[in-house]
Design a protein around this motif. Structure first.
Motif, short mmCIF file in Angstrom:
data_model
loop_
_atom_site.label_atom_id
_atom_site.label_comp_id
_atom_site.label_asym_id
_atom_site.label_seq_id
_atom_site.Cartn_x
_atom_site.Cartn_y
_atom_site.Cartn_z
N VAL A 32 0.85 -1.19 0.00
CA VAL A 32 0.00 0.00 0.00
C VAL A 32 0.88 1.24 0.00
N ALA A 33 0.76 2.06 -1.04
CA ALA A 33 1.51 3.31 -1.11
C ALA A 33 0.54 4.47 -0.97
N TYR A 34 1.03 5.60 -0.46
CA TYR A 34 0.15 6.75 -0.24
C TYR A 34 0.98 8.02 -0.08
N PRO A 35 0.43 9.17 -0.49
CA PRO A 35 1.13 10.43 -0.26
C PRO A 35 1.13 10.77 1.21
N ALA A 36 2.22 11.38 1.66
CA ALA A 36 2.33 11.77 3.06
C ALA A 36 3.14 13.06 3.14
N PRO A 37 2.81 13.94 4.08
CA PRO A 37 3.60 15.16 4.24
C PRO A 37 4.94 14.85 4.88
N ASP A 38 5.86 15.82 4.82
CA ASP A 38 7.15 15.58 5.47
C ASP A 38 7.07 15.76 6.98
N SER A 39 5.92 16.18 7.49
CA SER A 39 5.68 16.20 8.94
C SER A 39 4.20 15.91 9.15
N GLY A 40 3.90 15.03 10.07
CA GLY A 40 2.51 14.66 10.31
C GLY A 40 2.12 13.41 9.54
N GLN A 41 0.86 12.99 9.72
CA GLN A 41 0.39 11.74 9.13
C GLN A 41 -0.20 11.96 7.75
N SER A 42 -0.33 10.87 7.02
CA SER A 42 -0.93 10.89 5.70
C SER A 42 -2.45 10.94 5.83
N PHE A 43 -3.07 11.92 5.18
CA PHE A 43 -4.53 12.00 5.22
C PHE A 43 -5.15 10.82 4.48
N ALA A 44 -4.59 10.47 3.32
CA ALA A 44 -5.13 9.35 2.55
C ALA A 44 -5.09 8.06 3.39
N ARG A 45 -3.97 7.82 4.08
CA ARG A 45 -3.88 6.62 4.90
C ARG A 45 -4.87 6.67 6.05
N SER A 46 -5.03 7.83 6.67
CA SER A 46 -5.93 7.94 7.82
C SER A 46 -7.38 7.60 7.44
#
Length: 245
Positions: A32-46
């Motif tokens: 499973v791949a997903y975009p994530a910011p360089d700080s904080g959690q990935s919204f897509a994953r959440s």
């Protein structure tokens, strides 16, 4: 034999607003791949966290979230090669995308790099635009109305021209342009027809008339809808108004 690449829209935020097909693919793919910011959690994953298992391999695609430009091509080049390594090993990979993959979606950049090399399937998702209309209780367009979608960073002159030519509009990517857009709507006598929507389908959702929105900036997940068509029953006076708890 190579694995299959899936680009899956996971909707605007509510975990129940993903399709049955997206749910099936999400639970069957080993990677499973997903975009994530360089700080904080990935919204897509959440959005889909409750559907993931500990056995799945996770590949965050780190995308810097800041105003200044960053080497986006390099980010997606590296992410695509990481994904390709799993595909070459015969593992299917699902790439998550907020909303819909091909509507301002990050997956299109992975698709551009890998679709010619691997079997690829795109699974559409529920757009925040359609969700926003449902949450506000204000239909987007009716009969022969022309719906226009505009990015907020466009300059005032272009926004004004495109708004004048449309019956119904959605302005995306409002963010730091909120105050400027609100001023423009006032100059065009459209404030009473404009709806501000923020984080639709989430617990912290806000929907209100743009005239009542006094903040100078908006979060990334925000939009403005405007109806100028002929249907008299599409009236912001009857909209569903929600604010933060």
């Amino acid at each position: 034999m190579s694995g299959k690449l899936y680009g899956v829209g996971v909707g605007p935020g509510d975990p129940e607003l993903i399709t049955i097909k997206a749910h099936r693919i999400l639970q069957s793919c080993p990677v499973v791949a997903y975009p994530a910011p360089d700080s904080g959690q990935s919204f897509a994953r959440s959005i889909v966290a409750e559907y993931l298992s500990a056995e799945q391999i996770e590949l965050p695609i780190i995308v810097p979230m800041r105003v200044e430009r960053f080497p986006a091509a390099q980010v997606y080049d590296e992410a695509s090669e990481n994904i390709a390594a799993h595909l070459d090993a015969g593992r299917d990979v699902v790439v998550l995308c907020e909303g819909d993959p091909f509507f301002y979606g990050s997956f299109m950049y992975v698709y551009e790099r890998l679709a010619e090399r691997y079997d690829c399937e795109v699974v559409p998702g529920v757009s925040s635009i359609m969700t926003g209309a449902a949450m506000s209780g204000i239909p987007l367009a009716a009969r022969n109305d022309v719906l226009t979608i505009l990015p907020g960073p466009l300059p005032d002159d272009e926004l004004r021209a495109r708004i004048n030519a449309a019956d119904a509009l959605v302005i995306m990517k409002v963010g730091r342009h909120l105050a400027r857009i609100r001023t423009l709507m006032g100059e065009m006598n459209l404030l009473d027809k404009a709806v501000y929507l923020e984080r639709v389908s989430l617990a912290e959702q806000r929907t209100m008339r743009l005239a009542d929105m006094t903040d100078e900036t908006a979060p990334y997940f925000s939009m403005i809808t405007i109806y100028k068509g002929a249907e008299p029953w599409i009236d912001t006076a009857n909209m569903n108004v929600t604010k933060y708890d």
